[in-house]
Design an enzyme around this catalytic site. Structure first.
Site, mmCIF file in Angstrom:
data_model
loop_
_atom_site.group_PDB
_atom_site.id
_atom_site.type_symbol
_atom_site.label_atom_id
_atom_site.label_comp_id
_atom_site.label_asym_id
_atom_site.label_seq_id
_atom_site.Cartn_x
_atom_site.Cartn_y
_atom_site.Cartn_z
ATOM 1 N N HIS A 130 -7.619 -3.022 4.712
ATOM 2 C CA HIS A 130 -7.000 -1.686 4.614
ATOM 3 C C HIS A 130 -7.761 -0.853 3.593
ATOM 4 O O HIS A 130 -8.126 0.303 3.851
ATOM 5 C CB HIS A 130 -5.526 -1.806 4.195
ATOM 6 C CG HIS A 130 -4.952 -0.521 3.671
ATOM 7 N ND1 HIS A 130 -5.128 -0.090 2.364
ATOM 8 C CD2 HIS A 130 -4.232 0.440 4.290
ATOM 9 C CE1 HIS A 130 -4.545 1.082 2.208
ATOM 10 N NE2 HIS A 130 -3.998 1.423 3.345
ATOM 11 N N ASN A 131 -8.022 -1.441 2.447
ATOM 12 C CA ASN A 131 -8.726 -0.683 1.401
ATOM 13 C C ASN A 131 -10.155 -0.342 1.796
ATOM 14 O O ASN A 131 -10.660 0.731 1.473
ATOM 15 C CB ASN A 131 -8.703 -1.464 0.090
ATOM 16 C CG ASN A 131 -7.384 -1.292 -0.631
ATOM 17 O OD1 ASN A 131 -6.325 -1.238 -0.008
ATOM 18 N ND2 ASN A 131 -7.434 -1.185 -1.960
ATOM 19 N N LYS A 155 -4.813 -6.514 3.469
ATOM 20 C CA LYS A 155 -4.770 -5.408 2.506
ATOM 21 C C LYS A 155 -6.181 -5.040 2.061
ATOM 22 O O LYS A 155 -6.507 -3.859 1.878
ATOM 23 C CB LYS A 155 -3.924 -5.798 1.282
ATOM 24 C CG LYS A 155 -3.920 -4.757 0.149
ATOM 25 C CD LYS A 155 -3.409 -3.397 0.592
ATOM 26 C CE LYS A 155 -3.091 -2.446 -0.524
ATOM 27 N NZ LYS A 155 -4.218 -1.940 -1.313
ATOM 28 N N SER A 173 0.826 -1.207 0.000
ATOM 29 C CA SER A 173 0.000 0.000 0.000
ATOM 30 C C SER A 173 0.859 1.254 0.000
ATOM 31 O O SER A 173 1.892 1.321 0.648
ATOM 32 C CB SER A 173 -0.913 0.029 1.226
ATOM 33 O OG SER A 173 -1.669 1.228 1.228
ATOM 34 N N GLU A 203 -9.909 2.517 3.970
ATOM 35 C CA GLU A 203 -9.576 3.651 3.095
ATOM 36 C C GLU A 203 -10.840 4.238 2.490
ATOM 37 O O GLU A 203 -11.052 5.458 2.476
ATOM 38 C CB GLU A 203 -8.640 3.139 1.998
ATOM 39 C CG GLU A 203 -8.312 4.098 0.873
ATOM 40 C CD GLU A 203 -7.538 3.379 -0.230
ATOM 41 O OE1 GLU A 203 -6.477 2.788 0.067
ATOM 42 O OE2 GLU A 203 -7.988 3.390 -1.386
#
Ligand code: 6PG
Length: 494
Positions: free
Chosen positions: A200-201, A197, A143, A204
């Protein structure tokens, strides 16, 4: 020459001088290769299906000392054992094709790393298939975008313990550094890295939606210009909201469109795109039974914005008479800041809940505090606030919900009144604030000592005899709704 038709790499006597390789030299791959080459002790092998990209990278960065190849066999022969290669190509079929080509020229003990945004279930499948050949397969979330790949990303590798022995020092050499620590950790086995991940997105998405709602409310409520609102975000970025996304928001709002001289934000079409990682987050959180309301509302808001045909005919739907009036601008702006901070805590708490649920479902051992730490730098959601999450998990690794960590309880004590005023003002003036409002409802849902879920249970028992439990005694019960309405003890197989 076909990339895989050549004799097996071990038959080629080329000097194996590289300790790490990169396959796929678009911007992300090239930047990652340059980052690797810039670190002491790394010699980087590079390969791209179209050789022009390889030649261009070598020509434009002679200082990198790359070991270029024109075939997979040559690429493998240029790598010291255990050969380690990072794939940086589009997720899906292109990644599968490169994996097949590398498996054909790698040997047991070597390591193939997928650095793309692969769906973690694809990674679980690939890891199982490649492991059968004796080769290690690692799905690694990377990232930070193109800049992060070059200067220092946050890296979330899964994969075997064996692969981490070789891969760990290499990834630590290129990762961002926060509080003196590299933003990389061995997340867990098989697809755990790509799962983290994905979360995480999702966070986000929620972060970006919340910031956009804050901007929209301030613009409607105060009439301030984008540049003036940029100054507000810059001020917020000096406090507890300090983060990369707040920082770049100020830059986007300050930008003037060269064509028209208007603020760029007023020229950009308000239909949000998505490559899909936020959708994956919500789909998997739903399957895991984890409410990720802020993330989900962010995904829905992008979808809603991308239905112009519906929005076009909905403009005249009845709305409130009053517009958003703000008697005290400074107080309103502070309320919005508090609402943003409180909703952000909810989004991160829900994201970490999803990671914990995923670890249980897929039998991973994931250190949530370590994940918070590697998100402090390099990644898109990097923020000072992640130190607080890391502290919370260090103090109580198994806390049932992050919101109840003392630091966040104090924050909610400061924020909840303003949060409620903002959610009410948005609803009363017809300004959409789905992430603010759903996060507040989630927060109140957790707080409530009586939820209307009791009525849902009664309804389910009425039409489907799905049974219910009682507050005052153990057991499972059913009411004979179509009979004398007496209650019987029931098995809970319904
Ligand atoms: C990152 C980003 C990146 C993501 C793009 C596009 O961590 O560097 O999350 O991986 O793919 O930002 O995301 P969307 O198109 O889904 O918004």
């Amino acid at each position: 020459m076909s990339e895989t038709a050549a004799p097996h790499a071990s038959d080629i006597q080329a000097g194996a001088r590289a300790n790490i390789g990169v396959v796929g030299l678009a911007v992300m791959g090239s930047n990652l290769a340059r980052n690797l080459a810039s670190r002491e002790g790394n010699t980087v092998a590079i390969f791209n299906r179209s050789h022009e990209k390889t030649e261009h990278l070598v020509a434009t960065h002679p200082e990198a000392g790359f070991a270029p190849s024109t075939s997979y066999a040559e690429f493998a022969a240029s790598l010291q054992r255990p050969r380690t290669a990072i794939i940086m190509v589009k997720a899906g079929a292109p990644t599968d094709a490169v994996i097949d080509s590398l498996v054909a020229v790698f040997e047991p003990g070597d390591i193939i790393v997928d650095g793309g945004n692969a769906l973690f279930t694809d990674t679980i499948r690939r890891e199982r298939a490649v492991r059968a050949t004796g080769i290690n397969f690692v799905g690694a979330g990377i990232s930070g975008g193109e800049e992060g790949a070059l200067l220092g990303p946050s890296i979330m590798p899964g994969g075997s313990d064996e692969s981490w022995v070789t891969l760990g020092p290499i990834l630590r050499s290129i990762a961002a550094v926060a509080e003196g620590e590299p933003c990389v950790t061995h997340v867990g086995h098989d697809g755990s890295g790509h799962f983290v991940k994905m979360i995480h997105n999702g966070i986000e998405y929620a972060d970006m939606q919340l910031i956009s709602e804050a901007y929209d409310l301030i613009r409607h409520g105060t009439g301030k210009t984008p540049a003036q609102i940029a100054d507000i975000f810059s001020e917020w970025n000096r406090g507890e909201l300090e983060s990369y996304l707040i920082e770049i928001t100020a830059e986007v709002l300050r930008q003037i469109d060269a064509r028209t001289g208007a603020p760029l934000i007023d020229v950009i079409l308000d239909e949000a795109g998505s490559k899909g990682t936020g959708v994956w987050t919500v789909q998997n959180a739903l399957a895991l039974g984890v409410p990720v309301s802020g993330i989900a509302e962010a995904v829905f808001a992008r979808s809603l914005s991308s239905h112009p045909e519906q929005r076009l005919v909905s403009g005249n739907l009845p709305g409130p008479q009053q517009t958003l009036t703000v008697p005290d601008e400074a107080a309103f702006i502070e309320d919005v800041r508090l609402a943003l901070y409180a909703s952000k805590i909810v989004a991160y708490s829900q994201g970490f809940d999803a990671i914990r649920a995923g670890a249980m479902e897929y039998n991973w051992t994931i250190d949530l505090g370590a994940i918070a730490k590697i998100w402090r730098g390099g990644c898109i959601i990097r923020a000072q606030f992640l130190n607080r999450i890391a502290d919370a998990y260090a103090a109580e690794p198994d806390m049932p919900v992050l919101l109840t960590a003392p630091y966040f309880v104090e924050a909610f004590g400061r924020a909840q009144a303003g949060w409620r005023r903002v959610a009410s003002a948005a609803a009363g003036s017809g300004i959409p604030a789905p992430a603010f409002s759903s996060s507040l409802s989630y927060y109140d849902g957790l707080r409530a000592d009586h939820l209307p879920a009791a009525l849902v249970q009664g309804q389910r028992d009425f039409f489907g005899a799905h049974t219910y439990r009682r507050r005052d005694m153990a057991g499972t019960f059913h009411t004979l709704w179509s009979g004398d309405r007496s209650e019987i003890e029931a098995d809970d197989t319904h």
